[in-house]
Design a protein around this motif. Structure first.
Motif, PDB file in Angstrom:
ATOM      1  N   GLN A 240      36.676  37.214  14.516  1.00  0.00           N
ATOM      2  CA  GLN A 240      38.003  37.783  14.705  1.00  0.00           C
ATOM      3  C   GLN A 240      38.245  38.869  16.038  1.00  0.00           C
ATOM      4  N   ASN A 241      37.291  39.643  15.647  1.00  0.00           N
ATOM      5  CA  ASN A 241      37.521  40.788  16.745  1.00  0.00           C
ATOM      6  C   ASN A 241      36.321  40.977  18.028  1.00  0.00           C
ATOM      7  N   ILE A 242      37.566  39.677  18.633  1.00  0.00           N
ATOM      8  CA  ILE A 242      37.051  39.470  20.066  1.00  0.00           C
ATOM      9  C   ILE A 242      38.048  40.149  21.178  1.00  0.00           C
ATOM     10  N   THR A 243      37.539  41.211  22.192  1.00  0.00           N
ATOM     11  CA  THR A 243      38.278  41.483  23.572  1.00  0.00           C
ATOM     12  C   THR A 243      37.768  40.561  24.671  1.00  0.00           C
ATOM     13  N   ALA A 244      38.855  40.197  25.041  1.00  0.00           N
ATOM     14  CA  ALA A 244      38.358  39.598  27.052  1.00  0.00           C
ATOM     15  C   ALA A 244      38.423  40.579  28.039  1.00  0.00           C
ATOM     16  N   VAL A 245      37.923  40.685  29.132  1.00  0.00           N
ATOM     17  CA  VAL A 245      37.941  41.181  30.170  1.00  0.00           C
ATOM     18  C   VAL A 245      37.935  40.769  30.985  1.00  0.00           C
ATOM     19  N   ASP A 246      39.405  40.444  31.722  1.00  0.00           N
ATOM     20  CA  ASP A 246      38.856  39.875  32.921  1.00  0.00           C
ATOM     21  C   ASP A 246      39.943  40.582  34.458  1.00  0.00           C
ATOM     22  N   GLY A 247      40.234  39.841  35.430  1.00  0.00           N
ATOM     23  CA  GLY A 247      41.524  40.591  36.823  1.00  0.00           C
ATOM     24  C   GLY A 247      42.728  39.479  36.984  1.00  0.00           C
ATOM     25  N   GLU A 248      42.192  38.335  35.666  1.00  0.00           N
ATOM     26  CA  GLU A 248      43.433  37.646  36.174  1.00  0.00           C
ATOM     27  C   GLU A 248      44.503  37.349  35.010  1.00  0.00           C
ATOM     28  N   GLN A 249      45.872  38.295  34.758  1.00  0.00           N
ATOM     29  CA  GLN A 249      46.570  37.840  33.759  1.00  0.00           C
ATOM     30  C   GLN A 249      46.381  36.780  33.070  1.00  0.00           C
ATOM     31  N   LYS A 250      46.343  35.105  33.984  1.00  0.00           N
ATOM     32  CA  LYS A 250      46.781  33.603  33.437  1.00  0.00           C
ATOM     33  C   LYS A 250      45.225  33.386  32.832  1.00  0.00           C
ATOM     34  N   ARG A 251      44.287  33.517  32.849  1.00  0.00           N
ATOM     35  CA  ARG A 251      42.799  33.405  32.301  1.00  0.00           C
ATOM     36  C   ARG A 251      43.111  34.834  30.982  1.00  0.00           C
ATOM     37  N   LEU A 252      43.422  35.830  31.685  1.00  0.00           N
ATOM     38  CA  LEU A 252      43.740  36.358  30.257  1.00  0.00           C
ATOM     39  C   LEU A 252      44.856  36.076  29.144  1.00  0.00           C
ATOM     40  N   ASP A 253      45.745  35.337  29.457  1.00  0.00           N
ATOM     41  CA  ASP A 253      46.723  34.891  28.524  1.00  0.00           C
ATOM     42  C   ASP A 253      45.918  33.548  27.540  1.00  0.00           C
ATOM     43  N   PHE A 254      45.419  32.248  28.239  1.00  0.00           N
ATOM     44  CA  PHE A 254      44.198  31.586  28.076  1.00  0.00           C
ATOM     45  C   PHE A 254      43.767  31.351  27.139  1.00  0.00           C
ATOM     46  N   ALA A 255      42.625  33.513  27.753  1.00  0.00           N
ATOM     47  CA  ALA A 255      41.579  34.269  26.199  1.00  0.00           C
ATOM     48  C   ALA A 255      41.990  33.793  25.523  1.00  0.00           C
ATOM     49  N   ARG A 256      43.127  34.653  24.313  1.00  0.00           N
ATOM     50  CA  ARG A 256      44.166  35.076  23.747  1.00  0.00           C
ATOM     51  C   ARG A 256      44.788  33.069  22.968  1.00  0.00           C
ATOM     52  N   GLU A 257      44.243  32.212  23.133  1.00  0.00           N
ATOM     53  CA  GLU A 257      45.084  30.645  23.154  1.00  0.00           C
ATOM     54  C   GLU A 257      43.398  30.025  22.742  1.00  0.00           C
ATOM     55  N   MET A 258      41.981  30.174  22.930  1.00  0.00           N
ATOM     56  CA  MET A 258      41.307  30.448  22.649  1.00  0.00           C
ATOM     57  C   MET A 258      40.716  30.666  21.447  1.00  0.00           C
ATOM     58  N   GLY A 259      40.888  31.658  21.689  1.00  0.00           N
ATOM     59  CA  GLY A 259      40.843  33.598  20.636  1.00  0.00           C
ATOM     60  C   GLY A 259      40.280  34.832  20.155  1.00  0.00           C
ATOM     61  N   ALA A 260      40.691  34.787  22.035  1.00  0.00           N
ATOM     62  CA  ALA A 260      40.365  36.412  22.039  1.00  0.00           C
ATOM     63  C   ALA A 260      42.035  37.265  20.876  1.00  0.00           C
ATOM     64  N   SER A 261      41.242  38.288  20.347  1.00  0.00           N
ATOM     65  CA  SER A 261      42.371  39.263  19.626  1.00  0.00           C
ATOM     66  C   SER A 261      43.137  39.985  20.618  1.00  0.00           C
ATOM     67  N   ALA A 262      42.285  40.210  21.710  1.00  0.00           N
ATOM     68  CA  ALA A 262      43.140  41.490  22.592  1.00  0.00           C
ATOM     69  C   ALA A 262      42.774  41.211  24.139  1.00  0.00           C
ATOM     70  N   THR A 263      43.272  41.474  25.163  1.00  0.00           N
ATOM     71  CA  THR A 263      42.769  41.348  26.127  1.00  0.00           C
ATOM     72  C   THR A 263      43.051  42.637  26.879  1.00  0.00           C
ATOM     73  N   VAL A 264      42.291  43.129  27.949  1.00  0.00           N
ATOM     74  CA  VAL A 264      42.086  44.008  28.696  1.00  0.00           C
ATOM     75  C   VAL A 264      41.934  43.615  30.597  1.00  0.00           C
ATOM     76  N   ASN A 265      42.963  43.754  30.733  1.00  0.00           N
ATOM     77  CA  ASN A 265      42.904  43.627  32.234  1.00  0.00           C
ATOM     78  C   ASN A 265      42.013  44.450  33.346  1.00  0.00           C
ATOM     79  N   PHE A 266      41.122  44.042  34.303  1.00  0.00           N
ATOM     80  CA  PHE A 266      40.545  45.615  35.269  1.00  0.00           C
ATOM     81  C   PHE A 266      40.887  46.529  35.637  1.00  0.00           C
ATOM     82  N   LYS A 267      42.482  45.328  36.343  1.00  0.00           N
ATOM     83  CA  LYS A 267      42.736  45.785  37.514  1.00  0.00           C
ATOM     84  C   LYS A 267      43.951  46.827  36.918  1.00  0.00           C
TER      85      LYS A 267
END
Length: 402
Positions: A240-267
């Motif tokens: 359940q506790n999955i954090t996605a890290v990337d620099g593209e917000q669209k991909r981070l938004d999709f990461a939530r759809e795939m199961g990420a519970s949180a996202t971090v945009n390194f930019k």
């Protein structure tokens, strides 16, 4: 019914007359819509960044061979490297190894797939590898050896058959190859089997550390197709506790759809200390128990150690080719933190079979796997497809045969 029997008998007699192999009777209606043509188009990479559409005769099918009508094939990062630089020295070559299609002709000795499942005309199939003289690479190797040293359709030197890759109308699967009956999966799922197998293998490698568990805090760095599939697999495992890290917000938004519970945009963060703090904050002030590094960027590899707690684990799977050296401090990054690291590359046959069940599970819990395929091109637009892939404006690019 009488007309069907008459047609089958006529086909068998005609093949016997021509000296060809006898195909088994179809177990389901075929979507090929009639006779097999005498020739097949292929997309032949003839120079750097250039495919030509060529046409070759469809050869006689041997007693151990299978002729498959290609329905679709994904464009892999490996295809992009070959398209751009030909690092394997294969040109001219028919690429495409993420393919799937329908059996339209079979040799008389072909009865079952590599997992023992019956095969018949009309079945949908994928391939994994072509066996070499290596008895250690088998279905029962218990994940001890990946298929990195094996031959794969779509990465074969051109020969007198030519139908060697999935970027084509037809492909000839030769005896000794692995083939799997995946008729119970839809086309999009079948196209995603190969890249998903890469992540199944990575997660199995991660599990071997004993650190990746049901309640682990997991960081996934890189939200291209590989990272997004990694998140989906972790989600199907119940993590359940999955954090996605990337620099593209669209991909981070999709990461939530795939199961990420949180996202971090390194930019949004300047410097590795600020980025590591953002990852900790995403876990309520705790570092990650485990991390997956899914980019081919050496700096990303150097940074990811800062995300992981003392005694934590790391799976590095982003470097499918030589992407350059990474600078780390072995004392601070590995030794003093006692990080357990595993590398992952390609997959085993067992992982390939496991992938079929993963895709069914992902669909059952509502993960939008098909949305990974963002761009679809016909075979004659394969140059445009590869340029789209290199531009990184989408996720998974696929060649679809109508």
């Amino acid at each position: 019914m009488e007309m069907n029997i008459e047609a089958i008998v006529k086909q068998v007699l005609e093949e016997m007359k021509q000296g060809g192999s006898v195909s088994a009777a179809p177990s389901k209606p075929s979507s090929t819509g009639g006779a097999i043509p005498k020739t097949s188009r292929v997309a032949m990479l003839t120079a750097l960044e250039h495919y030509d559409i060529k046409e070759y005769p469809i050869p006689e099918i041997g007693d151990d061979d299978i002729l498959v009508k290609v329905e679709g094939c994904g464009v892999c990062g490996t295809d992009a490297h070959e398209f751009k630089r030909d690092p394997f020295g294969l040109i001219p070559v028919v690429l495409g190894h993420e393919g799937t299609g329908e059996i339209v002709k079979m040799g008389k000795n072909v009865k079952k797939d590599s997992a023992g499942k019956p095969l018949a005309l009309g079945d949908k199939v994928v391939t994994c590898m072509i066996f070499k003289d290596n008895p250690d690479i088998t279905m029962y190797d218990l994940n001890r050896q990946n298929v990195g040293g094996a031959d794969v359709y779509g990465l074969l030197p051109d020969d007198d058959i030519h139908l060697n890759g999935w970027f084509a109308d037809y492909i000839v699967i030769r005896g000794g190859s692995t083939v799997f009956n995946v008729s119970d999966l839809d086309l999009d799922s079948r196209i995603l089997i190969e890249p998903c197998a890469v992540l199944i293998h990575a997660v199995e490698r991660a599990k071997s550390t004993g650190i990746l568990r049901f309640n682990s805090r997991v960081a996934v760095q890189g939200c291209g197709p590989i990272g997004l599939i990694c998140i989906a697999i972790l989600k199907t495992m119940g993590i359940q506790n999955i954090t996605a890290v990337d620099g593209e917000q669209k991909r981070l938004d999709f990461a939530r759809e795939m199961g990420a519970s949180a996202t971090v945009n390194f930019k949004d963060h300047k410097g590795i200390e600020a980025l590591a703090k953002a990852v900790e904050d995403s876990f309520g002030g705790h570092p990650a128990d485990f991390a997956f590094q899914c980019t081919g960027n050496p700096m990303a590899h150097a940074n990811i150690y800062k995300f992981i707690r003392n005694g934590g684990g790391l799976c590095e799977l982003g470097f499918f080719i030589n992407g350059g050296d990474a600078t780390i401090n072995p004392h601070f990054d590995i030794c003093s933190k006692e990080i357990t690291i595993v590398g992952s590359w390609v997959y085993t046959l067992r992982d390939y079979a496991t992938t079929f069940d993963f895709l069914k599970s992902a669909k059952q819990i509502g993960l939008p796997m098909s949305k990974l395929i963002t761009d679809r091109f016909p075979l004659d637009q394969i140059n445009e497809a590869h340029k789209t892939n290199l531009a990184m404006t989408g996720l998974k690019i696929a060649i679809i045969n109508e």
